[in-house]
Enzyme design. Structure first.
Site, mmCIF file in Angstrom:
data_model
loop_
_atom_site.group_PDB
_atom_site.id
_atom_site.type_symbol
_atom_site.label_atom_id
_atom_site.label_comp_id
_atom_site.label_asym_id
_atom_site.label_seq_id
_atom_site.Cartn_x
_atom_site.Cartn_y
_atom_site.Cartn_z
ATOM 1 N N GLU D 8 49.118 9.299 24.780
ATOM 2 C CA GLU D 8 49.893 8.703 25.645
ATOM 3 C C GLU D 8 49.619 7.223 25.704
ATOM 4 O O GLU D 8 49.314 6.490 26.671
ATOM 5 C CB GLU D 8 49.748 9.130 27.095
ATOM 6 C CG GLU D 8 50.855 8.667 27.925
ATOM 7 C CD GLU D 8 50.915 8.938 29.546
ATOM 8 O OE1 GLU D 8 50.835 10.027 29.885
ATOM 9 O OE2 GLU D 8 51.247 8.000 30.333
ATOM 10 N N PHE D 25 53.740 -4.419 36.424
ATOM 11 C CA PHE D 25 52.398 -4.176 36.236
ATOM 12 C C PHE D 25 51.589 -5.242 35.788
ATOM 13 O O PHE D 25 50.420 -5.157 35.563
ATOM 14 C CB PHE D 25 52.172 -2.926 34.972
ATOM 15 C CG PHE D 25 52.845 -1.513 35.361
ATOM 16 C CD1 PHE D 25 51.839 -0.951 36.026
ATOM 17 C CD2 PHE D 25 54.038 -1.040 35.283
ATOM 18 C CE1 PHE D 25 52.102 0.532 36.470
ATOM 19 C CE2 PHE D 25 54.287 0.005 35.707
ATOM 20 C CZ PHE D 25 53.575 0.981 36.374
ATOM 21 N N HIS D 170 57.357 11.719 29.869
ATOM 22 C CA HIS D 170 56.702 10.627 30.249
ATOM 23 C C HIS D 170 57.631 10.056 31.606
ATOM 24 O O HIS D 170 58.431 10.137 31.765
ATOM 25 C CB HIS D 170 56.376 9.604 29.373
ATOM 26 C CG HIS D 170 55.645 8.372 29.540
ATOM 27 N ND1 HIS D 170 56.008 7.260 30.199
ATOM 28 C CD2 HIS D 170 54.186 8.068 29.230
ATOM 29 C CE1 HIS D 170 55.301 6.400 30.401
ATOM 30 N NE2 HIS D 170 54.052 6.838 29.862
ATOM 31 N N ASP D 295 46.658 6.322 28.234
ATOM 32 C CA ASP D 295 47.760 5.645 28.719
ATOM 33 C C ASP D 295 47.329 4.191 28.492
ATOM 34 O O ASP D 295 47.784 3.183 29.448
ATOM 35 C CB ASP D 295 47.869 5.837 30.149
ATOM 36 C CG ASP D 295 49.318 5.409 30.618
ATOM 37 O OD1 ASP D 295 50.032 4.995 29.967
ATOM 38 O OD2 ASP D 295 49.461 5.692 31.724
#
Lengths: 374, 374, 374, 374
Positions: D8, D25, D170, D295
């Site tokens: 991922e 983010f 996802h 991730d």
């Protein structure tokens, strides 16, 4: 975690180390910092620095095994106990907020053991409990094993209960002759690999099943090494202790062995930094029965602390196991000269978001950086 | 285990059942004993018999969802709360050692909610806390959702904290129009399968992250269904609540969400009898944060109790989760008219060897035989 | 779960029961159905009915302990092995889809043991492995213990590896004289409570650390009782087997004891129906190392099966532990005359929604109703 | 552990980063090494060095979210997919033993999605599966959510099944207008804290309960973040999916949701480095259903790897979760141009005693020293 308390931590008496040396454990190629004898003799130097660096506030010290239990001559064993206790008192007095003491005892004569225990707990300072190294060697050839589950030891157990002195049952190396056919030829199985646990777990079960804890409900026992596999065997132990088959067994007929854990029996993590074993133990006996310890200098202080501090476990249990359970078990630690206090998770650096942490987790962790308590 | 306490247990007000019926849950082929409406209306008959048979000493009853929260008209919602509270008081009074009550409240007007809470907790008997069914439906079409994390609800939280009334945040069915594109076409996902938990866990996190628990440190919140998956997500929640990215978030900057569990946030096992989920929850938030409950009559009393009573878990945690944690959370249960007391593992039938048991274990168990408390 | 396979399941040879009776375990007040001797002698009656009722498709039978290992006279021990093997072949032949056999062996003479093993595995039908009851009693007074880790036993291990015969190391009662000072006075600790596990775990570790598994990489060993606490001690065993301190230890220097589990060492659940111990074992050695077994008639078939069938564990592991791991370990079970096949979770009744089940869970379970395989 | 596989792991297309930036983010004070956009654009520099240092052999790369799913205009979404796939092919071709690719797809037109999938899987090199970012934004205002559980998507699922292309579901950020009343005012709850998991878990359950996996038994689905709390909710999901209440639900009536895990549904550890959540997941769905992932760059590579490599878990499961499960799930990884092979625990540096190690355990560990694969 800051402010951890550890209490399966050995020291050696300078005058007895030659006879009481942990010979099976020393390695020729050890660095000075790893030398067992050096580390056993040291208290206020390298040991204390490592405590600072790894968040250990206090160690309860005990004379290294087999100690008095390895001496078959009663008078010599008693003399060693007295010498060790007098020496340890002076060492703890140098830094009583960082060290406390376990009484060493000869177990040849239960009344003498009780008297020396009383002397240490009432006339001396710094003592919070007792540590015994499994059975007492006895007899002319040293091959008689004295176990403490018989009625003649009640005078000792009565004293321990009355004086609020928890009794730590620690393993020891057997003498050669009592070593059975299995262990004699395979020395690697005899010691800390599994032999220690096999013998100590039997002794603890002998004391419990003899009814000692029933006769002295204030008495508290401790075993190390994550309970010497008793938590794992708990179901089977209780399942198989058939009262009808063994009518002479002294323990109360309406209790299970598991019923004593958390009230009268406790275990420590010393030398067994196994997360699956810890989880199994907590499931079987509860976090209130489990307490952190290291087994220094046979184990590494940073090793024990990195393992414990990295556990993903709720703060309540971390702080109970790492510190506060020990204050409940050893109430004298909260009195002079130690004056320790219960601490919250926040005070112990467990949980919470500290300065500069934008996110929580392993992200910002430097895994070699350990934390000092003060 | 005897003497369990359960407190996500619904009753229906006879006069409101028609409008407040759990229509999504009823089954045409239900036997009379399984009929939801019958079981919601019953308190002292079939329900009490099952409590006796399964070791449940006391249930805290609450008005079935969505209750007042489902009524968009403030006056009607407030009238329902009053009616439900008055009715429930009389029902609890008939058998106060076996039943206690959660206050029902309209949450349209926080001051009115606080006043009704105070009326119930101080002028009435049998009330020990509050149960709210997630958000309050509001607005002319009923599609406005009122959440309780805004400052205007502080008057309510202040009352709950002051009155020692823990607040249970229970899920509810959303009205059709606020139902999003996902759930509208897939109704099976909307309810107890996962939709309930998705919405309630968000509401709980909203309240916590708004700082409500910081402003009212005596306030205690409860969620059911093993924490609505918050324990499983705990690491990620705290890891991702980046304070630098979300400077307007009201919660203390030095605390993690996990820090509130066991002190101000608690969870119950209601309707989620999953042993892996229980172990995960205990690992993340500690046994002191977890309490037994059933979710009757949406769940089966024997089902919940067989599961809980069969857990191979140490006695300390079984008795804490099954009973004693509830007495700490709801101190009024230990006062008149309930007069419950803390009980030991032995008193609760947990641990110990009972009459005629030669060996311990499952050996002698009859798995359909349940035990009565008295 | 349907179609379980169990293989620490004892039978008694009618002609040897008098000398080989499990005297420490019989109870005067046992009901006929609980009488150990009756149940040891029975194969096709009460035993098979219980297998049907509890979803056990096949048992691998073994001569009850101490069996040949308890006979210090080599010729007598060898005669007993031959008689037991001949008798068991005829019993298995009566119902080979429900029973298979472990070879019994005298271990006085390794070459003779290898020859008898070869006879049973190649000339007889129904044998799938060997079961040895710990050490072989030997010597004029029966007090010499023969362990199988010495080089002289390589001829036996070579045969077991070549013949694809896994070797189950089962505990046994020691004779009085070799009993040490601890156990003599406390018989309840000597047997299945903990003494069995203490001795067998040492013997298994002796074999592993002698390098037997390195010399015979096809050899497979099995221990019962959830691994005789080795899984719990795994970290400490590997941590403390210091190769520098013990240079004469025969095991490969680059392997850990844990590395053998799942490939050459396996454990069963026999007699230790502890969920925490099961979880600890799976964490330490993996589900592929763990296999279901009962220890009938020393344990109850329904007890073992209720425990196992009630575990909340994923279907993959349930079916592997309950059945399919055994087919990998004993490939002969998939050949004539047994002809067992690997089965899916669905075929075993694990997972899935069955007839009439509207909801999944414990809800509809009748906990005394057990399921038959056919 | 050496030779881990992670999948991922996001990259950004230089030409689309401006519109597809992970704006929620990014942090203003990020160091260059922590800058999200820099790390998304980088493949062969800092990323690869961290893979080397942390034992990651291969990453399967995917276009960063919301990617094509965030583009409500079908033509633009399809153009982005083509551009991303063409670009990624050239990047993987530069180092195909260290990188592989997930296909990006517009999901506006299922037939077009199937065609682009076929193009990538058959005419291009380096593609091993597909990654979709939750629902497809659609409609004139972008506020229509397209979910993939309807029959019109069968043409896509058929292609994915036929082409052996596992589909990773996802999470993604919703557009502002479809954001509900809860999330709009509390943006911190909307994203990775819990909102992502709430939406993705619903979408996955929608696909499963629609019967897609039944119609395409070769189809395999993947979710990240330790299963988006579905393992924790597994009991309750299956318990509450009452087939009688929801007769139009498409899934087979004789299967549970849990039955699909390990065969058709898999989960990864990405972004949720929680040991209790991992244990819960393994208990509920088995180690064969769980796969390591990171991730990156939303998570730290060393953080993920330190956590995983420090787990005290048996070697079989560590190597399966860390690597070998991925080779079973993505068979193309074992073909050209990647040519990965299954590896043993020893090869992966898991278990065993390495050079100079006298004792096993944490003792000698330097916790900041990570290991390179080659």
């Amino acid at each position: 975690m800051l402010y951890k308390i550890a209490f399966e931590e050995a020291f050696a008496l300078p005058t007895s180390l030659a006879e009481n040396t942990p010979i099976g454990f020393t390695r020729a190629d050890a660095s000075p910092e790893e030398d067992l004898n050096t580390n056993l003799l040291d208290i206020h130097g390298h040991r204390l620095r490592q405590m600072d660096e790894n968040g250990v506030e206090l160690m309860i010290l005990s004379l290294n095994a087999a100690g008095c239990q390895g001496i078959a001559d009663a008078a010599k064993a008693e003399a060693l106990a007295t010498a060790a206790n007098d020496y340890l008192e002076t060492q703890v007095a140098k830094n009583p907020t960082r060290f406390a003491a376990f009484v060493a005892l000869s177990m040849h004569d239960p009344a003498q053991a009780a008297a020396e225990l009383e002397r240490c707990m009432t006339q001396k300072s710094g003592f919070v409990g007792v540590l015994l190294n499994d059975f007492q060697s006895s007899g002319p050839d040293g091959n008689t094993m004295l176990f403490y589950d018989g009625a003649r030891y009640d005078v000792f157990w009565a004293a321990a209960a009355r004086l609020q002195a928890p009794v730590y049952i620690h393993p020891r190396t057997p003498t050669a002759l009592i070593d059975d056919q299995m262990w004699r030829a395979r020395p690697w199985l005899n010691l800390s690999v599994l032999g220690f646990a096999s013998r100590v777990s039997m002794h603890l079960l002998a004391i419990i099943t003899a009814g000692v804890l029933d006769r002295f409900p204030q008495l508290k026992l401790i075993v190390g090494h994550m309970g010497e596999h008793i938590p794992f065997e708990m179901y089977r132990i209780d399942h198989k202790l058939d009262r009808d088959r063994f009518p002479t067994m002294g323990m109360r007929r309406d209790k299970l062995v598991r019923d004593y854990f958390g009230d009268q029996v406790f275990l420590t993590t010393s030398g067994h930094f196994s997360t699956p074993a810890l989880h199994c133990s907590i499931a079987e006996v509860g976090a209130q029965s489990v307490l952190f310890s290291i087994d220094y200098p046979f184990e590494s202080i940073p090793n024990a602390c990195v393992w414990f501090d990295s556990l993903q476990m709720n703060q309540h249990d971390v702080v109970a196991v790492g510190r506060n359970n020990a204050l409940g078990l050893f109430p004298r630690l909260m009195q002079a000269p130690h004056n320790l206090t219960r601490k919250s998770a926040w005070e112990c650096g467990v949980g919470g978001l500290r300065d500069g942490s934008a996110t929580y987790g392993l992200y910002n962790a430097s895994f070699n950086k350990r934390t000092a308590t003060r």
